[in-house]
Design an enzyme around this catalytic site. Structure first.
Site, mmCIF file in Angstrom:
data_model
loop_
_atom_site.group_PDB
_atom_site.id
_atom_site.type_symbol
_atom_site.label_atom_id
_atom_site.label_comp_id
_atom_site.label_asym_id
_atom_site.label_seq_id
_atom_site.Cartn_x
_atom_site.Cartn_y
_atom_site.Cartn_z
ATOM 1 N N SER A 183 29.337 57.856 47.438
ATOM 2 C CA SER A 183 28.585 56.867 48.143
ATOM 3 C C SER A 183 27.108 56.439 47.776
ATOM 4 O O SER A 183 27.279 56.754 46.534
ATOM 5 C CB SER A 183 27.843 57.322 49.677
ATOM 6 O OG SER A 183 27.150 56.621 50.314
ATOM 7 N N TYR B 170 27.548 49.752 49.225
ATOM 8 C CA TYR B 170 26.775 49.323 50.263
ATOM 9 C C TYR B 170 26.320 47.776 49.564
ATOM 10 O O TYR B 170 25.077 47.944 48.646
ATOM 11 C CB TYR B 170 26.135 49.742 51.101
ATOM 12 C CG TYR B 170 26.037 51.261 51.580
ATOM 13 C CD1 TYR B 170 27.288 49.845 52.786
ATOM 14 C CD2 TYR B 170 25.617 52.357 51.553
ATOM 15 C CE1 TYR B 170 27.143 51.895 53.993
ATOM 16 C CE2 TYR B 170 26.742 52.956 52.547
ATOM 17 C CZ TYR B 170 26.962 52.406 53.718
ATOM 18 O OH TYR B 170 27.259 53.856 54.819
ATOM 19 N N THR C 159 31.910 48.572 51.766
ATOM 20 C CA THR C 159 32.259 49.111 52.751
ATOM 21 C C THR C 159 31.596 47.648 53.550
ATOM 22 O O THR C 159 30.760 46.312 53.241
ATOM 23 C CB THR C 159 30.754 49.487 53.508
ATOM 24 O OG1 THR C 159 31.809 51.183 53.212
ATOM 25 C CG2 THR C 159 30.178 50.207 54.960
ATOM 26 N N LYS D 128 36.395 47.791 53.665
ATOM 27 C CA LYS D 128 36.728 49.395 54.602
ATOM 28 C C LYS D 128 35.742 49.055 55.475
ATOM 29 O O LYS D 128 34.885 48.586 55.463
ATOM 30 C CB LYS D 128 35.520 50.287 54.091
ATOM 31 C CG LYS D 128 35.207 51.677 55.069
ATOM 32 C CD LYS D 128 34.656 52.384 54.094
ATOM 33 C CE LYS D 128 34.398 53.522 55.091
ATOM 34 N NZ LYS D 128 33.303 53.639 55.996
ATOM 35 N N HIS E 174 34.094 53.459 61.208
ATOM 36 C CA HIS E 174 32.846 54.246 60.661
ATOM 37 C C HIS E 174 32.197 55.285 61.903
ATOM 38 O O HIS E 174 31.416 55.637 61.240
ATOM 39 C CB HIS E 174 31.126 53.110 60.475
ATOM 40 C CG HIS E 174 30.675 53.101 59.550
ATOM 41 N ND1 HIS E 174 30.202 52.579 58.475
ATOM 42 C CD2 HIS E 174 29.497 54.320 59.264
ATOM 43 C CE1 HIS E 174 29.460 52.905 57.214
ATOM 44 N NE2 HIS E 174 28.784 54.119 58.218
#
Length: 386
Positions: free
Chosen positions: A129, A153, A179, A260, A284
């Site tokens: 992440s 992100y 994402t 995603k 999510h």
């Protein structure tokens, strides 16, 4: 050739000497044990979902209304769970989904490193992440030769975004997972009731604090003025993405690009037409939006619309049986999320590896008993609504 189901034999063999697993092998008991081990503020963040958590709960329960029909008199002495993805042959069809507070799930605050070590121990790829307690380079090093992917992100500052992607490519990650549904956070009552948002307390921001481009936005190093660094992070977190941004991402990297959060067939079709390398069907885990359909119920439509583009899947996966059902519906690879976090909380890297091995063992044994020696056989068997 060893089979994943052999893990069951090893557990029973250890039991003959009075040794039982110190971490549960089933999801329900695993979660209960983790609830007692994790600090309340972390537990609410990991466990919690959006709104009244209806979508989150449906993600899990919806697997129960899909069933599969076994076939007999098939030689399943050997099973092959390998898949092809991003130019590699991977030994199994599961991967570790990105979780933004992984780093907080071990007592030493280095859960991202522990997750990477679990990846190395099992051969299960880690999706690292953006939100991490350790720099992405250190996480990549800890996973060794096991493939890994970097989840992004996307920051509002394009130069910071480009820097994160460039660092991930240089560190050896083999895909960028963008994402799409988190430019703003969903309404999460469990966290709101305790006014707890880990990032605003300086947690899991090391990829930003270690980034040379981000640091140029600061008057002082992050640790010398943490409040200012957190404020700078908050000011750039969450770029609203559109289809026009696909070309921009392509200009930043030669790595495979994964989108995603795709749940609608039309979006899957458009993503495929845009030339992305994989589509990641996920809601999510029910953390970002409530009132939706269970992710597994949307998977078949996404797979059909994606055509030849591989589809990754997560949301609600708690067992090897869930994994096999998602594969039967056409997923190329299936992401494991909360369960490995619970394993980290209970036993660090070894705990997470145990959880992954249990899921793989259950999937492997289900294929053995039901007459499906390969994933192709699983897909041919398909699923039925029950």
């Amino acid at each position: 050739m060893a089979q994943y189901g052999d893990y069951q034999t090893a557990i029973y063999a250890a039991g003959l000497s009075g040794v039982v697993p110190n971490i549960p092998v089933d999801s329900a008991t695993l979660e209960r044990r983790a609830m007692a081990a994790m600090p309340p503020s972390l537990l609410t963040y990991v466990q919690g979902g959006c709104g009244d958590e209806t979508t989150q709960d449906r993600n899990v329960s919806a697997f129960g209304h899909w069933g599969m029909v076994p076939r007999m008199l098939v030689d399943t002495t050997r099973r092959d769970l390998s898949i092809a993805l991003f130019g590699r042959t991977l030994p199994s069809p599961i991967f570790m989904a990105p979780i933004g507070v992984t780093g907080m799930c071990t007592q030493d605050g280095h859960g991202d490193i522990a997750a990477a070590r679990a990846s190395a121990m099992t051969g299960v790829p880690l999706t690292a992440s953006t939100l991490s307690n350790d720099p992405l380079e250190a996480v990549a090093k800890a996973k060794g030769d096991t493939p890994g992917w970097f989840q992004l992100y996307t920051p509002r500052d394009p130069d910071v975004a480009a820097s994160l992607i460039s660092r991930a490519e240089a560190a050896g990650y083999e895909a960028i997972v963008v994402t799409l549904d988190t430019w703003v956070t969903g309404w999460r009552p469990r966290d709101l009731n305790t006014a707890n948002f880990p990032q605003l307390r300086g947690h899991v921001l090391e990829n930003y604090f270690s980034d040379p481009v981000f640091r140029k936005l600061l008057a002082k190093p992050p640790r010398d003025d943490l409040r200012a660094a957190i404020g700078a992070w908050g000011s750039i977190f969450g770029r609203v993405l559109t289809w026009d941004d696909i070309a921009w991402f392509r200009s930043l990297t030669t790595l495979p690009l994964v989108l995603k959060g795709i749940c609608h067939p039309d979006d899957a079709r458009r993503a495929a037409d845009a030339g992305v390398d994989a589509i990641y069907c996920s809601n999510h885990g029910g953390r970002q939006a409530n009132g939706g359909i269970a992710a597994i119920d949307m998977l078949a439509g996404v797979v059909a619309a994606a055509g030849e583009v591989p589809v990754l899947f997560d949301s609600g996966v708690r067992s090897g049986t869930d994994v096999v059902k998602a594969l039967a519906m056409g997923a190329r690879a299936v992401g494991i999320g909360r369960p490995y976090c619970y394993g980290l909380a209970l036993g660090g890297a070894e705990g997470a590896a145990h959880v992954l091995r249990c899921i793989l063992a259950e999937a492997d044994l289900l294929m053995a008993v039901n007459g499906w020696p390969t994933i192709a056989d699983v897909r041919a068997a398909g699923v039925m609504r029950v």
